[in-house]
Design a protein around this motif. Structure first.
Motif, PDB file in Angstrom:
ATOM      1  N   UNK A 186       0.846  -1.187   0.000  1.00  0.00           N
ATOM      2  CA  UNK A 186       0.000   0.000   0.000  1.00  0.00           C
ATOM      3  C   UNK A 186       0.885   1.242   0.000  1.00  0.00           C
ATOM      4  N   UNK A 187       0.343   2.304  -0.600  1.00  0.00           N
ATOM      5  CA  UNK A 187       1.054   3.586  -0.657  1.00  0.00           C
ATOM      6  C   UNK A 187       2.454   3.415  -1.242  1.00  0.00           C
ATOM      7  N   UNK A 188       2.540   2.632  -2.315  1.00  0.00           N
ATOM      8  CA  UNK A 188       3.826   2.392  -2.973  1.00  0.00           C
ATOM      9  C   UNK A 188       3.591   2.092  -4.444  1.00  0.00           C
ATOM     10  N   UNK A 189       4.633   2.281  -5.233  1.00  0.00           N
ATOM     11  CA  UNK A 189       4.615   1.882  -6.637  1.00  0.00           C
ATOM     12  C   UNK A 189       5.424   0.601  -6.747  1.00  0.00           C
ATOM     13  N   UNK A 190       4.759  -0.477  -7.139  1.00  0.00           N
ATOM     14  CA  UNK A 190       5.408  -1.786  -7.228  1.00  0.00           C
ATOM     15  C   UNK A 190       5.567  -2.163  -8.690  1.00  0.00           C
ATOM     16  N   UNK A 191       6.802  -2.469  -9.075  1.00  0.00           N
ATOM     17  CA  UNK A 191       7.089  -2.815 -10.466  1.00  0.00           C
ATOM     18  C   UNK A 191       7.529  -4.275 -10.562  1.00  0.00           C
ATOM     19  N   UNK A 192       7.067  -4.937 -11.593  1.00  0.00           N
ATOM     20  CA  UNK A 192       7.458  -6.301 -11.892  1.00  0.00           C
ATOM     21  C   UNK A 192       7.965  -6.297 -13.331  1.00  0.00           C
ATOM     22  N   UNK A 193       9.268  -6.028 -13.490  1.00  0.00           N
ATOM     23  CA  UNK A 193       9.826  -5.798 -14.820  1.00  0.00           C
ATOM     24  C   UNK A 193      10.158  -7.110 -15.532  1.00  0.00           C
ATOM     25  N   UNK A 194       9.799  -7.158 -16.809  1.00  0.00           N
ATOM     26  CA  UNK A 194      10.208  -8.247 -17.704  1.00  0.00           C
ATOM     27  C   UNK A 194       9.960  -9.619 -17.088  1.00  0.00           C
ATOM     28  N   UNK A 195       8.706  -9.879 -16.737  1.00  0.00           N
ATOM     29  CA  UNK A 195       8.377 -11.177 -16.145  1.00  0.00           C
ATOM     30  C   UNK A 195       7.693 -12.113 -17.133  1.00  0.00           C
ATOM     31  N   UNK A 196       7.185 -11.560 -18.234  1.00  0.00           N
ATOM     32  CA  UNK A 196       6.511 -12.376 -19.253  1.00  0.00           C
ATOM     33  C   UNK A 196       7.080 -12.030 -20.626  1.00  0.00           C
ATOM     34  N   UNK A 197       7.264 -13.048 -21.441  1.00  0.00           N
ATOM     35  CA  UNK A 197       7.778 -12.859 -22.786  1.00  0.00           C
ATOM     36  C   UNK A 197       6.675 -13.152 -23.806  1.00  0.00           C
ATOM     37  N   UNK A 198       6.533 -12.272 -24.775  1.00  0.00           N
ATOM     38  CA  UNK A 198       5.592 -12.479 -25.878  1.00  0.00           C
ATOM     39  C   UNK A 198       6.377 -12.960 -27.094  1.00  0.00           C
ATOM     40  N   UNK A 199       5.959 -14.086 -27.648  1.00  0.00           N
ATOM     41  CA  UNK A 199       6.595 -14.633 -28.845  1.00  0.00           C
ATOM     42  C   UNK A 199       5.603 -14.617 -30.000  1.00  0.00           C
ATOM     43  N   UNK A 200       6.069 -14.164 -31.136  1.00  0.00           N
ATOM     44  CA  UNK A 200       5.250 -14.175 -32.354  1.00  0.00           C
ATOM     45  C   UNK A 200       5.298 -15.587 -32.925  1.00  0.00           C
TER      46      UNK A 200
END
Length: 207
Positions: free
Chosen positions: A83-97
Motif C-alpha cells: 500500500x502507498x507504494x509503486x510496485x514494479x514487476x519488470x520483464x516477467x513475461x515474454x511475448x513470442x510471435x
C-alpha cells in the motif's frame, strides 16, 4: 492499413496475464489481493502470440505443463503488493510471435467492471495498472497508447517489428501512491467488488 486484433484476459480482482494467446479471447480466473492468479486460454486464430516466463526459473509467474504462463503470483517472495507504494514487476513475461507474419504493434489496456462501484472508481482502478517495457512505463490505453515494440530496448525489436519466432518481454506496474499520476489510490477497493480485464492489442499487416 494494418489489421488490429485483441487478446482478452479476464482477470479476477487485480491483474493477470498468460496462456498461449492468440487473436481471440482468453478467460482468466484469479484470486483477490493475495495476488495469486490462474489463466485458462481458449483462443484461436491465424495470427498468434504465445506468453511464456521471461526468467528461468520463472519469477512471479506460474506455468502449465506446456511451459506457457498460466498465472502470476505476486506473493511468491512474501513481498507482494505494498500500500502507498509503486510496485514494479519488470520483464516477467515474454511475448513470442508464433505466426508467419511480422507483428507490427503490441498495446495494452485495462478495463474494470463492477455492479457496485462507481464509474469514477473503476477509472481509478484502471489507472493504477500499467504495462512496462524494461524500466519504461507504458501508456496502457490500448491502440492509442504506447507500442511495446517501439518502446522496448530489446534487440529483437530494434526495427520496431517482432518477426516470426522472435520474442519481447514486458512487465507490470501497480501504482498505489495517490499523489503520483496516473494513480489515485493508496489501496485497491475490496477485491470482491470488481473484476478487471487486461487486453493485449496486436497489430498485424493486412492479409
Amino acid at each position: 492499413m494494418p489489421t488490429r486484433r485483441q487478446t482478452l484476459f479476464t482477470l479476477g480482482n487485480l491483474f493477470v496475464l498468460g496462456g498461449a494467446a492468440q487473436s481471440g479471447a482468453s478467460a482468466v480466473v484469479g484470486s483477490s489481493s493475495n495476488a495469486s492468479f490462474r489463466v485458462v486460454d481458449d483462443t484461436t486464430g491465424d495470427n498468434s502470440i504465445e506468453l511464456t516466463p521471461a526468467n528461468d526459473p520463472p519469477i512471479y509467474v506460474q506455468t502449465d505443463d506446456d511451459g506457457d504462463v498460466s498465472g502470476i503470483d505476486l506473493d511468491d517472495d512474501s513481498a507482494g503488493l505494498s500500500k502507498r507504494a509503486i510496485t514494479r514487476f519488470e520483464d516477467i513475461v515474454e511475448i513470442t510471435n508464433t505466426s508467419t507474419d511480422p507483428l507490427q504493434g503490441i498495446y495494452f489496456s485495462f478495463e474494470a467492471t463492477s455492479s457496485v462501484l462507481s464509474a469514477e472508481t473503476l477509472d481509478d482502478v484502471e489507472n493504477t495498472l500499467q504495462a512496462t517495457a524494461g524500466a519504461n512505463t507504458l501508456d496502457s490505453s490500448g491502440p492509442s497508447g504506447d507500442n511495446l515494440l517501439a518502446v522496448s530496448s530489446e534487440t529483437s525489436v530494434s526495427d520496431g517489428v517482432l518477426g516470426p519466432s522472435e520474442s519481447v518481454a514486458f512487465g507490470l506496474q501497480v501504482n498505489l501512491v495517490s499523489s503520483s499520476e496516473p494513480g489515485s489510490f493508496d489501496d485497491l477497493p475490496p477485491s470482491e467488488d470488481y473484476e478487471l480485464t487486461l487486453r493485449v492489442h496486436t497489430e498485424w499487416p493486412d492479409a
